[in-house]
Design a protein around this motif. Structure first.
Motif, PDB file in Angstrom:
ATOM      1  N   LEU A 101      -8.070   3.552   7.168  1.00 28.28           N
ATOM      2  CA  LEU A 101      -7.903   2.313   7.819  1.00 28.28           C
ATOM      3  C   LEU A 101      -7.474   1.141   6.783  1.00 28.28           C
ATOM      4  N   ARG A 102      -8.264   0.964   5.508  1.00 28.45           N
ATOM      5  CA  ARG A 102      -7.966   0.043   4.733  1.00 28.45           C
ATOM      6  C   ARG A 102      -6.346   0.131   4.315  1.00 28.45           C
ATOM      7  N   ALA A 103      -6.142   1.513   3.914  1.00 25.77           N
ATOM      8  CA  ALA A 103      -4.731   1.772   3.185  1.00 25.77           C
ATOM      9  C   ALA A 103      -3.658   1.496   4.050  1.00 25.77           C
ATOM     10  N   ILE A 104      -3.860   1.433   5.522  1.00 22.04           N
ATOM     11  CA  ILE A 104      -2.657   1.378   6.413  1.00 22.04           C
ATOM     12  C   ILE A 104      -2.932  -0.161   6.984  1.00 22.04           C
ATOM     13  N   HIS A 105      -3.952  -0.514   7.539  1.00 19.66           N
ATOM     14  CA  HIS A 105      -4.033  -1.727   8.328  1.00 19.66           C
ATOM     15  C   HIS A 105      -4.692  -2.977   7.570  1.00 19.66           C
ATOM     16  N   ILE A 106      -5.231  -3.046   6.554  1.00 16.55           N
ATOM     17  CA  ILE A 106      -5.999  -3.969   5.884  1.00 16.55           C
ATOM     18  C   ILE A 106      -5.338  -4.146   4.278  1.00 16.55           C
ATOM     19  N   GLY A 107      -4.593  -5.391   4.080  1.00 20.74           N
ATOM     20  CA  GLY A 107      -3.916  -5.780   2.797  1.00 20.74           C
ATOM     21  C   GLY A 107      -5.055  -6.770   2.090  1.00 20.74           C
ATOM     22  N   ILE A 108      -5.199  -6.327   0.785  1.00 19.08           N
ATOM     23  CA  ILE A 108      -6.134  -7.430   0.051  1.00 19.08           C
ATOM     24  C   ILE A 108      -5.577  -7.658  -1.168  1.00 19.08           C
ATOM     25  N   VAL A 109      -5.756  -8.940  -1.744  1.00 18.70           N
ATOM     26  CA  VAL A 109      -5.315  -9.619  -2.989  1.00 18.70           C
ATOM     27  C   VAL A 109      -6.570 -10.148  -3.674  1.00 18.70           C
ATOM     28  N   TYR A 110      -7.036  -9.356  -4.683  1.00 12.58           N
ATOM     29  CA  TYR A 110      -8.353 -10.023  -5.420  1.00 12.58           C
ATOM     30  C   TYR A 110      -8.154 -10.978  -6.373  1.00 12.58           C
ATOM     31  N   ASN A 123       2.453   1.194  -8.494  1.00 14.24           N
ATOM     32  CA  ASN A 123       1.251   0.706  -7.984  1.00 14.24           C
ATOM     33  C   ASN A 123       1.713   0.216  -6.423  1.00 14.24           C
ATOM     34  N   VAL A 124       2.805  -0.320  -6.095  1.00 11.76           N
ATOM     35  CA  VAL A 124       3.229  -0.238  -4.632  1.00 11.76           C
ATOM     36  C   VAL A 124       3.335   0.983  -3.803  1.00 11.76           C
ATOM     37  N   ALA A 125       4.132   1.800  -4.619  1.00 14.47           N
ATOM     38  CA  ALA A 125       4.317   3.098  -4.138  1.00 14.47           C
ATOM     39  C   ALA A 125       2.998   4.190  -3.660  1.00 14.47           C
ATOM     40  N   GLU A 126       1.995   3.702  -4.623  1.00 12.49           N
ATOM     41  CA  GLU A 126       0.770   4.652  -4.288  1.00 12.49           C
ATOM     42  C   GLU A 126       0.105   4.357  -3.142  1.00 12.49           C
ATOM     43  N   ARG A 127       0.313   3.150  -2.490  1.00  9.60           N
ATOM     44  CA  ARG A 127      -0.286   2.491  -1.357  1.00  9.60           C
ATOM     45  C   ARG A 127       0.679   3.568  -0.134  1.00  9.60           C
TER      46      ARG A 127
END
Length: 280
Positions: free
Chosen positions: A110-119, A135-139
């Motif tokens: 669910l985090r991988a698909i529906h929630i983005g985060i910038v730390y 890094n982007v492709a990993e998601r």
């Protein structure tokens, strides 16, 4: 008026709050969390509407970062419920249930698909030894995309959207400036068009001019893509620049909540008054 030390985004005037739809996209009720003798969250309620920016402010130890970790399903509360309205895009498992009841695999998906985060710290969100595009492709890989050419193209598009110089898309984040690292984090976070984008002190530690550029990018993304955002910051200048609504936290509780203009122009709670006046 922008707080001292924070430049307003260049060429982007703050827009009036967007109309809120009847159905929230994110709802949390009664979220409580204790760490030993410390009550980090004391029955917090949160409602976020599609396309809005909710700002959460408070001093260190107020509970705002703990609450953001709960939204990102990095921790489980002692009590409370959490629901996301995903417009038919729900992965297998949630089907309207309290997200805090999901198992580890379901949370990860669910985090991988529906929630983005910038730390605040890019090391938490990026693999520093991998390329920026990697890094982007990993998601995208986590979501099931396996075509190399498509992965690279979509990574490029996400980096362009975050205003990262694509000529450096194969540079490793550990060779980039702090501002560029935040742009890679942002590209990774928006690559799958998440239901909600979480921003944890995204401009802290950056030079004032770089802060303004990052805020410019966030405003453009919000305007062009109507991304729903939750922004945590101790910096009232950043919150005033970005947020439609503001929650003020103190000692694990929400002491005041309202439209950004109301909070900054006519704060009601004594603690909010102290925060606002300290920045004027």
């Amino acid at each position: 008026m922008t707080a001292p030390g924070v430049a307003a985004p260049t060429g982007l005037e703050r827009q009036p709050p967007r109309l809120m739809l009847a159905r929230p996209i994110l709802t949390m009720r009664g979220v409580a969390r204790r760490y030993g003798d410390v009550q980090a969250l004391a029955g917090v309620d949160v409602t976020v509407y599609p396309g809005e920016v909710l700002g959460i402010v408070g001093e260190s130890g107020s509970g705002k970062s703990t609450l953001l970790r709960m939204m990102n399903l990095e921790d489980t509360p002692d009590a409370g419920t959490y629901h996301l309205a995903l417009a038919g895009r729900e992965p297998a498992g949630p089907d309207g249930r309290n997200l805090f009841t999901l198992d580890r695999f379901q949370r990860r998906m669910l985090r991988a698909i529906h929630i983005g985060i910038v730390y605040q710290n890019p090391h938490l969100g990026l693999r520093m030894g991998h390329t920026s595009s990697g890094n982007v492709a990993e998601r995208l890989l986590i979501a099931g995309n396996r075509n190399f050419a498509e992965l690279r193209q979509r990574a490029r598009e996400a980096l362009e959207a975050s205003e990262f110089p694509v000529a450096r898309m194969d540079a490793r984040p550990n060779t980039l400036s702090g501002g560029m690292q935040q742009r890679v984090q942002l590209a990774k976070a928006i690559a799958l068009e998440p239901a909600v984008l979480l921003l944890d002190e995204p401009t802290t530690g950056l030079d004032v001019s770089v802060q303004a550029l990052v805020l410019d990018t966030l405003k453009r993304l919000q305007r062009d893509r109507a991304i729903t955002m939750v922004l945590v910051s101790h910096d009232l200048g950043v919150i005033r620049t970005m947020a439609d609504r503001v929650m003020v936290m103190r000692c694990g509780e929400v002491v005041e909540e309202g439209l950004a203009d109301q909070i900054f122009q006519d704060p009601q709670h004594e603690y909010t008054q102290q925060l606002v006046h300290a920045k004027l």
